[in-house]
Design a protein around this motif. Sequence first.
Motif, PDB file in Angstrom:
ATOM      1  N   GLY D  47      57.479  64.494  65.213  1.00 38.99           N
ATOM      2  CA  GLY D  47      57.021  65.933  65.486  1.00 38.99           C
ATOM      3  C   GLY D  47      56.657  65.833  67.126  1.00 38.99           C
ATOM      4  O   GLY D  47      55.903  66.336  67.458  1.00 38.99           O
ATOM      5  N   ASN D  84      66.025  68.006  53.224  1.00 38.22           N
ATOM      6  CA  ASN D  84      64.624  68.985  53.856  1.00 38.22           C
ATOM      7  C   ASN D  84      65.096  69.517  54.624  1.00 38.22           C
ATOM      8  O   ASN D  84      63.925  70.028  55.427  1.00 38.22           O
ATOM      9  CB  ASN D  84      63.784  68.127  54.336  1.00 38.22           C
ATOM     10  CG  ASN D  84      62.969  67.389  52.296  1.00 38.22           C
ATOM     11  OD1 ASN D  84      63.774  67.845  50.877  1.00 38.22           O
ATOM     12  ND2 ASN D  84      62.946  66.324  52.574  1.00 38.22           N
ATOM     13  N   GLU D  86      65.616  73.004  56.072  1.00 40.09           N
ATOM     14  CA  GLU D  86      65.112  74.044  56.056  1.00 40.09           C
ATOM     15  C   GLU D  86      63.431  74.379  55.921  1.00 40.09           C
ATOM     16  O   GLU D  86      62.584  74.141  57.290  1.00 40.09           O
ATOM     17  CB  GLU D  86      64.557  75.036  54.594  1.00 40.09           C
ATOM     18  CG  GLU D  86      65.730  76.224  54.595  1.00 40.09           C
ATOM     19  CD  GLU D  86      66.233  76.931  53.229  1.00 40.09           C
ATOM     20  OE1 GLU D  86      65.148  77.526  53.173  1.00 40.09           O
ATOM     21  OE2 GLU D  86      67.553  76.040  52.561  1.00 40.09           O
ATOM     22  N   GLU D  87      62.722  73.157  55.825  1.00 34.14           N
ATOM     23  CA  GLU D  87      61.159  72.895  55.977  1.00 34.14           C
ATOM     24  C   GLU D  87      61.450  72.289  57.684  1.00 34.14           C
ATOM     25  O   GLU D  87      60.428  72.656  57.831  1.00 34.14           O
ATOM     26  CB  GLU D  87      61.047  71.267  55.103  1.00 34.14           C
ATOM     27  CG  GLU D  87      59.422  71.085  54.970  1.00 34.14           C
ATOM     28  CD  GLU D  87      59.053  70.156  55.921  1.00 34.14           C
ATOM     29  OE1 GLU D  87      58.001  70.246  56.464  1.00 34.14           O
ATOM     30  OE2 GLU D  87      60.165  69.635  56.502  1.00 34.14           O
ATOM     31  N   LEU D  88      62.099  71.522  58.051  1.00 34.24           N
ATOM     32  CA  LEU D  88      61.653  70.819  59.269  1.00 34.24           C
ATOM     33  C   LEU D  88      62.009  71.858  60.387  1.00 34.24           C
ATOM     34  O   LEU D  88      61.072  72.142  61.051  1.00 34.24           O
ATOM     35  CB  LEU D  88      63.501  69.752  59.623  1.00 34.24           C
ATOM     36  CG  LEU D  88      63.139  69.351  60.740  1.00 34.24           C
ATOM     37  CD1 LEU D  88      62.229  68.455  61.217  1.00 34.24           C
ATOM     38  CD2 LEU D  88      64.914  68.524  61.029  1.00 34.24           C
ATOM     39  N   GLU D  90      61.558  75.382  59.599  1.00 35.02           N
ATOM     40  CA  GLU D  90      60.430  76.054  59.773  1.00 35.02           C
ATOM     41  C   GLU D  90      59.040  75.092  60.956  1.00 35.02           C
ATOM     42  O   GLU D  90      58.557  75.125  60.934  1.00 35.02           O
ATOM     43  CB  GLU D  90      60.215  75.720  58.335  1.00 35.02           C
ATOM     44  CG  GLU D  90      59.333  77.571  58.278  1.00 35.02           C
ATOM     45  CD  GLU D  90      58.966  77.840  56.772  1.00 35.02           C
ATOM     46  OE1 GLU D  90      57.830  78.184  56.403  1.00 35.02           O
ATOM     47  OE2 GLU D  90      60.001  77.439  56.221  1.00 35.02           O
ATOM     48  N   ARG D  91      59.039  73.891  60.423  1.00 38.62           N
ATOM     49  CA  ARG D  91      58.519  73.075  61.031  1.00 38.62           C
ATOM     50  C   ARG D  91      58.792  73.041  62.510  1.00 38.62           C
ATOM     51  O   ARG D  91      57.676  72.954  63.499  1.00 38.62           O
ATOM     52  CB  ARG D  91      58.281  71.786  60.434  1.00 38.62           C
ATOM     53  CG  ARG D  91      57.144  70.924  61.313  1.00 38.62           C
ATOM     54  CD  ARG D  91      56.875  69.636  60.061  1.00 38.62           C
ATOM     55  NE  ARG D  91      57.614  69.074  59.946  1.00 38.62           N
ATOM     56  CZ  ARG D  91      58.229  67.655  60.308  1.00 38.62           C
ATOM     57  NH1 ARG D  91      57.770  67.686  61.441  1.00 38.62           N
ATOM     58  NH2 ARG D  91      58.973  67.490  59.528  1.00 38.62           N
ATOM     59  N   LEU D  92      59.743  72.849  62.988  1.00 41.86           N
ATOM     60  CA  LEU D  92      59.595  73.102  64.283  1.00 41.86           C
ATOM     61  C   LEU D  92      59.510  74.211  65.485  1.00 41.86           C
ATOM     62  O   LEU D  92      59.274  73.982  65.891  1.00 41.86           O
ATOM     63  CB  LEU D  92      61.448  72.047  64.266  1.00 41.86           C
ATOM     64  CG  LEU D  92      60.972  70.706  64.236  1.00 41.86           C
ATOM     65  CD1 LEU D  92      62.496  70.050  63.816  1.00 41.86           C
ATOM     66  CD2 LEU D  92      59.666  69.774  64.764  1.00 41.86           C
ATOM     67  N   GLY D  93      60.268  75.023  64.520  1.00 37.21           N
ATOM     68  CA  GLY D  93      60.753  76.710  64.690  1.00 37.21           C
ATOM     69  C   GLY D  93      61.119  76.200  65.500  1.00 37.21           C
ATOM     70  O   GLY D  93      61.192  77.043  66.977  1.00 37.21           O
TER      71      GLY D  93
END
Lengths: 341, 341, 341, 341
Positions: D47, D84, D86-88, D90-93
């Motif tokens: 990130g 993961n 999807e999680e990634l 979402e986190r990054l947008g």
Amino acid sequence: MRIGVLTAGGDCPGLNAVIRSVVHRAVVDRNDEVIGFEDGFKGLLDGRHRPLDINSVSGILARGGTILGSARLERGRLQEACRNSEELLERLGLDALIPIGGEGTLTAARMLADAGLPVVGVPKTIDNDISATDRTFGFDTAVTVATEAIDRLKTTAESHQRVMVVEVMGRHAGWIALEAGMASGAHGICVPERPFQIDDLCKMVQERFARGKKFAVICVAEGARPAEGSMPYEKGQIDQYGHERFAGIGNRLAIELEHRLGKEARPVILGHVQRGGTPTAYDRVLATRFGWHAVEAAHRGDFGRMTALRGNEITMVPLADAVAELKTVPQERMDETEAVF
Amino acid sequence: MRIGVLTAGGDCPGLNAVIRSVVHRAVVDRNDEVIGFEDGFKGLLDGRHRPLDINSVSGILARGGTILGSARLERGRLQEACRNSEELLERLGLDALIPIGGEGTLTAARMLADAGLPVVGVPKTIDNDISATDRTFGFDTAVTVATEAIDRLKTTAESHQRVMVVEVMGRHAGWIALEAGMASGAHGICVPERPFQIDDLCKMVQERFARGKKFAVICVAEGARPAEGSMPYEKGQIDQYGHERFAGIGNRLAIELEHRLGKEARPVILGHVQRGGTPTAYDRVLATRFGWHAVEAAHRGDFGRMTALRGNEITMVPLADAVAELKTVPQERMDETEAVF
Amino acid sequence: MRIGVLTAGGDCPGLNAVIRSVVHRAVVDRNDEVIGFEDGFKGLLDGRHRPLDINSVSGILARGGTILGSARLERGRLQEACRNSEELLERLGLDALIPIGGEGTLTAARMLADAGLPVVGVPKTIDNDISATDRTFGFDTAVTVATEAIDRLKTTAESHQRVMVVEVMGRHAGWIALEAGMASGAHGICVPERPFQIDDLCKMVQERFARGKKFAVICVAEGARPAEGSMPYEKGQIDQYGHERFAGIGNRLAIELEHRLGKEARPVILGHVQRGGTPTAYDRVLATRFGWHAVEAAHRGDFGRMTALRGNEITMVPLADAVAELKTVPQERMDETEAVF
Amino acid sequence: MRIGVLTAGGDCPGLNAVIRSVVHRAVVDRNDEVIGFEDGFKGLLDGRHRPLDINSVSGILARGGTILGSARLERGRLQEACRNSEELLERLGLDALIPIGGEGTLTAARMLADAGLPVVGVPKTIDNDISATDRTFGFDTAVTVATEAIDRLKTTAESHQRVMVVEVMGRHAGWIALEAGMASGAHGICVPERPFQIDDLCKMVQERFARGKKFAVICVAEGARPAEGSMPYEKGQIDQYGHERFAGIGNRLAIELEHRLGKEARPVILGHVQRGGTPTAYDRVLATRFGWHAVEAAHRGDFGRMTALRGNEITMVPLADAVAELKTVPQERMDETEAVF
């Protein structure tokens, strides 16, 4: 110590290398404070300056131009500042001022020094015409750019049996024309120091064609002039706004040669390419040394002087000497090449 | 006059420019006869030579190498020639001999001069280590090539958070390392004149990384050596034919730094690229001036001396001075840069 | 086989590389005889030619210009030659003719091919405007020279808060302006394909100054023209011999911008520097491949066609295709840069 | 749109030009938001990113390296991220991710794309060995640097009657050796695609010396290998820390040639100089086009693909194609030069 630095006058490869060197020596080695004035003396008088630390000079050694900018100042403002030099000095809180510039800048530097400011000058001019120093940074870059251009033009001239006229910088002194001409093997070199005879140039071209070398390259300083009566002097062209424009000696000489010789002659005006962009290794070293020694001079209190190259050494010479006399190309240097002058 | 010219020793950008200038001045301006000996002193003793006129030097000003070739000569043959110098001179029918070369060549030139031959030397070395002249041609080209290489390597080092160790030429003097290092902003410079402390280099790298500048460039002369005890001196690698090979200081230093710092360190050995190819404008001008003045010296009968640059002038200095002492980098020059030595 | 080769039209870096490659492939690999005609088609008709063996092409790969020379021919003479093509062919005793040249040369080549001569063309133009091939050699060199110049000019423009107008070659197609402009990050690019609006250029400069970027560089093809009514079209200046001269679009645009913007604008006309001198590596490779494939085509009897680059391959295309249509810069290519057109 | 960009893998001239072009197209023209991840995929997963606006890419077009940095990532971390995804995401947008890199990077890009991330790849490699595109940026710069070096070395080789062995990059494909060798007229070229016969190289050198050309230059890709039995394969040298080091094919070949021929042979290892520093004009244009088209692809939702050059057009090809097969030098390309392979 609190040291101010500024760059004034025309662009010159190596300015950033001086600034960087001043900061490295003063801030890193000597724990000084360095501030940079924006746009030359204008920023000095207007109080526009910014702190210069090691990060602000990172990566600028090889970069052309000047991170501080440069602009013209009306002479009146400077004279006024000299009259109030104490007030100026107090306002700025400077222990030393390092102006980097050419003849005009050094003259201004001298005025400020005479008015009591702690000035250490650093000379710069691509023209190499400051007499108090063997060489100035920027000159080697200009000669290199011009030489590479003439190297390229020679093959074209040869393949097409042409005369190429290459105009290089040098309004009052012909150093760039001399050295770029020598380095590239130009067959004619015209410098401001010696009015040229168009007949001599024509004769040289004709002799070359006669012995089978069916091309010629002539390197002309922008300030070169024909000997009186040698060439009908065209008065200059007037643009649609009434200004005399772009009617340089290179263009005029090419027209004249083509007319007289009955052979194709083409002008190439190198222009600003000579004074921008990354400095040569030589100029980077010289600029770095000048910056370093300027800081040392400031710490010694050696004011009213400027850095100069003498042989392999950097010395300090009075600002008065720097601007006393233009360093022009002497006859002996013209003799060292087979080119026609 | 009948003038012989030869080139000896290692390659050096500008050799052809000297030959061309000798021919231009002697043949064109002074109506001399010029002959060129092939492969240095070998050709002189073997009588292998060819006439050089203006056509034979056409187009060579910007060309690297030497049109006359260069080769080693056993010292014994030269000494024998000196003993029979009168016979040699008579056989060659020379009024002047212009050998162009480095320390070895100038020593040979001096022997021949002492034996009575009319010798005018022209110094050349990319290493710039001849003390009787401010600069030698070839040096500026070597520094320029090295600087351009380091300019390129810096961005790689920065992007990959690496230490780059660049080995440049300079067996006995560190001039190329000094000036290329200054010109490119190297963070460490190692020269033969001053054994380096590997700890100092490590500390410099660590401090740079600590303040966010995650790379470093170190410029090393091939003749640089670590201070005693500073670095485990690797004895050199032996190739399959039993010779010690390619185990230069650049490679060894990179290995050592990587090991100590735990950071990637990469060596780049510039090698022969520095001494070949087209000379810079600076070197072409200097070489041209040397050639011109050598012919003038011959005409004045100014033998046993060599051309030298002093400030902006070309002067003649005794051959004895040229080879008396190596010009090495003094401490003051190292002080002028922020690099670690 | 007996193969003739000639170069015609303007200078173009890579011509010598083609000649060398033809000789290497034909003489060395295939045991052919190669003759070179001097000064283009003129030498062909006048029977001026010389044998080309491996020694005559030694060292020319990196050299600009053409060792065979180039000159203009009156169209009438060529037409007459075509009418007597059988006689010409017999006289020359050629099995193949390889003319290397631009649009005019390829048109002449096609005429000769139609008249029955065994012609294999090789296209050359620095302008890159031949539609049957992806690229022509010489173009990459021209773009490289122009890009290096603009790189230099940018720092000057920035330091002095100026607008620089750089005129590059390209009379009918704007490829050099497009690619040099993209490569150097020019803020405006003017090409013949799309008349420019002076107002758009002014707006771009003003917006840059407004957001603190106080300089701009505009790259202009010599054939670019203002949109009707966009700029008072100056009719051209007349020299003292009555010819219209040197009043190129670069000069006129700089005058106009300075007048409208009230900011310093300076023109730089790169001129012939773009078309002379050593070719880039890219151009040397392409030229070498063209020469090799031309010989192969001759051996296959593949006449009336010329070499062309398509993707990574060299193919043969009809000479008719080569000159059917000029390859101009399409709108999509202009869209790929943020520069104002 | 919110677009992420990252650079991964080894240094390559043109990376900054891609980043700049992405920002220019996305932010200025399309009003997107662009963020740059630091140190490649590492920054993506950690990130670590920063916003990229027009000011952050000012002045980087001609600069080597990458302003975003580059670092290696353990494959395990990437695989985990893919699990993961999807999680990634979402986190990054992120609406699009533009990774710029070579074979490894594009393989990773494909994994991420397969895991559902909106990926648009941009290929980079100085080796030019990605099969889905005619050329990659960085390659032209590497060839140019190598060619300039060999140009310089040739004059040295000639003056000193030497064999020069120049080792260039190319572990699995010989494109740099091929094109730099062709461009500089190397007499031997060794590529990974075809094991070389040391006897063929020796024969070529001897033939050259026999016909009076007393020097030779051999251009060797670092991945080139002798044919079995052709050369005693030295196993590599071991440094004092137990690692095999610096015993490249260039060094070994020079030793072998000197031994067999009884003539001086010298190795020059160009190394990292080829992959750093300012890109050529060609590479800047190609990189700029790739960046522009990557943004356009993102806006079209054209994911799982990468930019590619085909002829003069930029097209999109599946990431799968990019990494399916290495593009190696075919025999036909080796045939196009007279050099011995």
